[in-house]
Scaffold this active site. Structure first.
Site, PDB file in Angstrom:
ATOM      1  N   ALA A   1      26.042   8.107 -28.782  1.00  0.00           N
ATOM      2  CA  ALA A   1      26.917   8.173 -27.595  1.00  0.00           C
ATOM      3  C   ALA A   1      28.279   8.777 -27.914  1.00  0.00           C
ATOM      4  O   ALA A   1      29.156   8.807 -27.061  1.00  0.00           O
ATOM      5  CB  ALA A   1      27.085   6.786 -26.988  1.00  0.00           C
TER       6      ALA A   1
ATOM      7  N   ARG B   1      28.906  11.867 -28.550  1.00  0.00           N
ATOM      8  CA  ARG B   1      29.058  13.233 -28.028  1.00  0.00           C
ATOM      9  C   ARG B   1      27.976  13.514 -26.982  1.00  0.00           C
ATOM     10  O   ARG B   1      27.035  12.734 -26.825  1.00  0.00           O
ATOM     11  CB  ARG B   1      28.936  14.256 -29.171  1.00  0.00           C
ATOM     12  CG  ARG B   1      30.043  14.148 -30.179  1.00  0.00           C
ATOM     13  CD  ARG B   1      29.948  15.184 -31.282  1.00  0.00           C
ATOM     14  NE  ARG B   1      28.941  14.872 -32.281  1.00  0.00           N
ATOM     15  CZ  ARG B   1      27.931  15.675 -32.625  1.00  0.00           C
ATOM     16  NH1 ARG B   1      27.803  16.843 -32.034  1.00  0.00           N
ATOM     17  NH2 ARG B   1      27.074  15.319 -33.555  1.00  0.00           N
TER      18      ARG B   1
ATOM     19  N   VAL C   1      20.220   5.781 -36.929  1.00  0.00           N
ATOM     20  CA  VAL C   1      18.936   5.299 -36.389  1.00  0.00           C
ATOM     21  C   VAL C   1      17.770   5.541 -37.352  1.00  0.00           C
ATOM     22  O   VAL C   1      16.718   4.922 -37.217  1.00  0.00           O
ATOM     23  CB  VAL C   1      18.603   5.911 -35.011  1.00  0.00           C
ATOM     24  CG1 VAL C   1      19.638   5.545 -33.965  1.00  0.00           C
ATOM     25  CG2 VAL C   1      18.407   7.419 -35.092  1.00  0.00           C
TER      26      VAL C   1
ATOM     27  N   ASN D   1      18.862   7.805 -27.288  1.00  0.00           N
ATOM     28  CA  ASN D   1      19.358   9.161 -27.031  1.00  0.00           C
ATOM     29  C   ASN D   1      19.610   9.953 -28.310  1.00  0.00           C
ATOM     30  O   ASN D   1      19.456  11.172 -28.316  1.00  0.00           O
ATOM     31  CB  ASN D   1      20.649   9.082 -26.209  1.00  0.00           C
ATOM     32  CG  ASN D   1      21.390  10.397 -26.198  1.00  0.00           C
ATOM     33  OD1 ASN D   1      21.028  11.338 -25.484  1.00  0.00           O
ATOM     34  ND2 ASN D   1      22.435  10.509 -27.027  1.00  0.00           N
TER      35      ASN D   1
ATOM     36  N   TYR E   1      10.787  19.694 -34.018  1.00  0.00           N
ATOM     37  CA  TYR E   1      11.507  19.142 -32.856  1.00  0.00           C
ATOM     38  C   TYR E   1      10.519  18.881 -31.713  1.00  0.00           C
ATOM     39  O   TYR E   1      10.533  17.810 -31.103  1.00  0.00           O
ATOM     40  CB  TYR E   1      12.601  20.113 -32.420  1.00  0.00           C
ATOM     41  CG  TYR E   1      13.489  19.592 -31.297  1.00  0.00           C
ATOM     42  CD1 TYR E   1      14.529  18.702 -31.555  1.00  0.00           C
ATOM     43  CD2 TYR E   1      13.283  19.993 -29.981  1.00  0.00           C
ATOM     44  CE1 TYR E   1      15.342  18.217 -30.534  1.00  0.00           C
ATOM     45  CE2 TYR E   1      14.089  19.515 -28.944  1.00  0.00           C
ATOM     46  CZ  TYR E   1      15.117  18.631 -29.233  1.00  0.00           C
ATOM     47  OH  TYR E   1      15.918  18.154 -28.208  1.00  0.00           O
TER      48      TYR E   1
ATOM     49  N   LYS F   1       9.482  15.186 -29.954  1.00  0.00           N
ATOM     50  CA  LYS F   1       9.663  14.867 -28.537  1.00  0.00           C
ATOM     51  C   LYS F   1       8.321  14.562 -27.863  1.00  0.00           C
ATOM     52  O   LYS F   1       8.242  13.711 -26.978  1.00  0.00           O
ATOM     53  CB  LYS F   1      10.396  16.003 -27.825  1.00  0.00           C
ATOM     54  CG  LYS F   1      11.839  16.195 -28.329  1.00  0.00           C
ATOM     55  CD  LYS F   1      12.690  14.936 -28.164  1.00  0.00           C
ATOM     56  CE  LYS F   1      14.138  15.142 -28.563  1.00  0.00           C
ATOM     57  NZ  LYS F   1      14.959  13.929 -28.380  1.00  0.00           N
TER      58      LYS F   1
ATOM     59  N   ILE G   1      20.830  21.567 -21.616  1.00  0.00           N
ATOM     60  CA  ILE G   1      22.061  20.833 -21.319  1.00  0.00           C
ATOM     61  C   ILE G   1      23.188  21.356 -22.224  1.00  0.00           C
ATOM     62  O   ILE G   1      22.968  21.580 -23.423  1.00  0.00           O
ATOM     63  CB  ILE G   1      21.871  19.307 -21.552  1.00  0.00           C
ATOM     64  CG1 ILE G   1      20.585  18.796 -20.889  1.00  0.00           C
ATOM     65  CG2 ILE G   1      23.109  18.545 -21.061  1.00  0.00           C
ATOM     66  CD1 ILE G   1      20.546  18.809 -19.382  1.00  0.00           C
TER      67      ILE G   1
HETATM   68  P1  NAP Z   1      24.597  16.410 -29.642  1.00  0.00           P
HETATM   69  O1  NAP Z   1      25.651  16.903 -28.720  1.00  0.00           O
HETATM   70  O2  NAP Z   1      24.320  17.144 -30.897  1.00  0.00           O
HETATM   71  O3  NAP Z   1      24.909  14.863 -29.987  1.00  0.00           O
HETATM   72  C1  NAP Z   1      24.021  14.173 -30.806  1.00  0.00           C
HETATM   73  C2  NAP Z   1      24.404  12.716 -30.839  1.00  0.00           C
HETATM   74  O4  NAP Z   1      23.424  12.022 -31.648  1.00  0.00           O
HETATM   75  C3  NAP Z   1      25.750  12.478 -31.501  1.00  0.00           C
HETATM   76  O5  NAP Z   1      26.369  11.393 -30.839  1.00  0.00           O
HETATM   77  C4  NAP Z   1      25.378  12.123 -32.921  1.00  0.00           C
HETATM   78  O6  NAP Z   1      26.327  11.275 -33.585  1.00  0.00           O
HETATM   79  C5  NAP Z   1      24.094  11.334 -32.685  1.00  0.00           C
HETATM   80  N1  NAP Z   1      23.240  11.253 -33.858  1.00  0.00           N
HETATM   81  C6  NAP Z   1      22.706  12.258 -34.604  1.00  0.00           C
HETATM   82  N2  NAP Z   1      21.976  11.765 -35.618  1.00  0.00           N
HETATM   83  C7  NAP Z   1      22.060  10.402 -35.528  1.00  0.00           C
HETATM   84  C8  NAP Z   1      21.546   9.340 -36.282  1.00  0.00           C
HETATM   85  N3  NAP Z   1      20.781   9.564 -37.366  1.00  0.00           N
HETATM   86  N4  NAP Z   1      21.825   8.079 -35.899  1.00  0.00           N
HETATM   87  C9  NAP Z   1      22.620   7.825 -34.823  1.00  0.00           C
HETATM   88  N5  NAP Z   1      23.141   8.809 -34.062  1.00  0.00           N
HETATM   89  C10 NAP Z   1      22.869  10.085 -34.419  1.00  0.00           C
HETATM   90  O7  NAP Z   1      23.180  16.327 -28.898  1.00  0.00           O
HETATM   91  P2  NAP Z   1      22.814  16.254 -27.322  1.00  0.00           P
HETATM   92  O8  NAP Z   1      22.582  17.631 -26.851  1.00  0.00           O
HETATM   93  O9  NAP Z   1      23.778  15.376 -26.624  1.00  0.00           O
HETATM   94  O10 NAP Z   1      21.379  15.551 -27.418  1.00  0.00           O
HETATM   95  C11 NAP Z   1      21.192  14.177 -27.190  1.00  0.00           C
HETATM   96  C12 NAP Z   1      19.699  13.910 -27.050  1.00  0.00           C
HETATM   97  O11 NAP Z   1      19.193  14.683 -25.962  1.00  0.00           O
HETATM   98  C13 NAP Z   1      18.885  14.316 -28.288  1.00  0.00           C
HETATM   99  O12 NAP Z   1      17.842  13.407 -28.477  1.00  0.00           O
HETATM  100  C14 NAP Z   1      18.330  15.667 -27.886  1.00  0.00           C
HETATM  101  O13 NAP Z   1      17.139  15.963 -28.573  1.00  0.00           O
HETATM  102  C15 NAP Z   1      18.108  15.462 -26.410  1.00  0.00           C
HETATM  103  N6  NAP Z   1      18.051  16.698 -25.633  1.00  0.00           N
HETATM  104  C16 NAP Z   1      19.093  17.585 -25.632  1.00  0.00           C
HETATM  105  C17 NAP Z   1      18.988  18.746 -24.853  1.00  0.00           C
HETATM  106  C18 NAP Z   1      20.090  19.761 -24.769  1.00  0.00           C
HETATM  107  O14 NAP Z   1      19.858  20.843 -24.205  1.00  0.00           O
HETATM  108  N7  NAP Z   1      21.283  19.505 -25.274  1.00  0.00           N
HETATM  109  C19 NAP Z   1      17.839  18.981 -24.110  1.00  0.00           C
HETATM  110  C20 NAP Z   1      16.802  18.069 -24.149  1.00  0.00           C
HETATM  111  C21 NAP Z   1      16.922  16.927 -24.890  1.00  0.00           C
HETATM  112  P3  NAP Z   1      27.584  11.899 -34.438  1.00  0.00           P
HETATM  113  O15 NAP Z   1      28.587  12.341 -33.417  1.00  0.00           O
HETATM  114  O16 NAP Z   1      28.055  10.757 -35.268  1.00  0.00           O
HETATM  115  O17 NAP Z   1      27.030  13.053 -35.225  1.00  0.00           O
END
Ligand code: NAP
Length: 260
Positions: free
Chosen positions: A14, A16, A65, A91, A164, A168, A197
């Site tokens: 959460a 970012r 996680v 998430n 990836y 999913k 996103i």
């Molecule tokens: P993001 O901006 O890269 O943020 C990732 C978040 O996950 C950050 O808060 C990060 O924490 C945390 N994280 C990473 N590794 C972790 C771990 N081992 N344990 C706990 N927290 C961890 O990614 P996002 O785009 O918001 O994506 C969030 C979710 O949505 C993901 O599961 C992604 O696969 C999914 N998703 C994203 C998109 C898209 O287009 N962006 C589309 C479909 C699905 P830190 O800040 O500490 O690094």
């Protein structure tokens, strides 16, 4: 502890992006929020400030996680700080560090993505579900929620990031498994499936998707925002979908629609 205090959701990742959007949306809906992060403390602090600015209550819950001990600590800490645990939002997730052809991707890259994106949420859900069951039995919470943030990559193929997609797709099955097991226990489990996103995760491919979106990749021709996903999760946690579990909620601008 009693069910007259506001409900509590732990949102992994959460600090970012989408997780931050979910945390703020839930706080605005009256939920108290556990803000989990892995390494970026300052970003988690920013989310905390945004939640408080929205009039909400939150605590920062550090933890990886992918780490078994830290998974347990995250759940325990949330319960200690808030006194109840109503919802887990799985998430946290990562993209592969490099996009490699399916025939070249390494085992190390596969393990990293699978451990964070699938194994972590799977076993975190196991711990959370047991806690929710005991709290429901004790009358501390009325019901529980597990929300898995998967992706259109659960079904859309990218041969340059196979691990990836597999993570999913696995999460989609995980949703069905937990939904089925917990359906008659007053815990619902859903799959929220974002499309493209605008977050740090997609920053590296922004120019590519700017062009694809303008050309009609998604029927709604714009980037999705973390707030779009947050609004969906808040709607589910409102309890509005009381006779549904194991549902897929597409938050993708209509990407999943087949067109001729
Ligand atoms: P993001 O901006 O890269 O943020 C990732 C978040 O996950 C950050 O808060 C990060 O924490 C945390 N994280 C990473 N590794 C972790 C771990 N081992 N344990 C706990 N927290 C961890 O990614 P996002 O785009 O918001 O994506 C969030 C979710 O949505 C993901 O599961 C992604 O696969 C999914 N998703 C994203 C998109 C898209 O287009 N962006 C589309 C479909 C699905 P830190 O800040 O500490 O690094």
């Amino acid at each position: 502890m009693n069910s007259s205090t506001p409900p509590v959701a732990l949102v992994t990742g959460a600090s970012r992006g989408i997780g931050r959007g979910i945390a703020v949306a839930l706080a605005k809906s009256g939920w108290r929020v556990g803000i989990n992060f892995a390494s970026n403390q300052s970003a988690a602090d920013e989310t905390l400030a945004l939640v408080r600015a929205a009039g909400g209550t939150a605590e920062i819950i550090p933890g990886d996680v992918a780490n078994r001990v830290q998974r347990q600590t995250m759940i325990d800490r949330t319960l200690v700080l808030f006194g109840r645990f109503d919802a887990l939002i799985n998430n946290a997730g990562v993209a592969p560090e490099s996009r490699d052809d399916l025939l070249d991707g390494s085992e190390a890259a596969y393990d990293r993505v699978m451990n964070i994106n699938l194994k972590g949420p799977y076993f975190l859900s196991q711990i959370a579900a047991k806690l929710m069951l005991s709290q429901i039995a004790a009358g501390t919470i009325p019901r529980g929620f597990i929300i898995n943030i998967s992706s259109v990559s659960a079904y859309a193929i990218s041969t340059n990031r196979g691990e990836y997609c597999v993570s999913k797709a696995g999460m989609a099955m995980m949703t069905g498994l937990f939904a089925s097991r917990l359906a008659n226990e007053n815990i619902v489990v859903h799959d929220v499936r974002p499309g493209v996103i605008e977050t740090d995760m997609t920053e590296a491919v922004k120019a590519k998707y700017d062009k694809l979106l303008a050309e009609g990749l998604t029927p709604i021709r714009r980037w999705g925002q973390p707030e779009d996903v947050g609004a969906c999760v808040a709607a589910i946690l409102s309890g509005a979908f009381s006779y549904s579990t194991g549902q897929v909620f597409d938050v993708d601008g209509g990407y999943h629609l087949r067109q001729l």
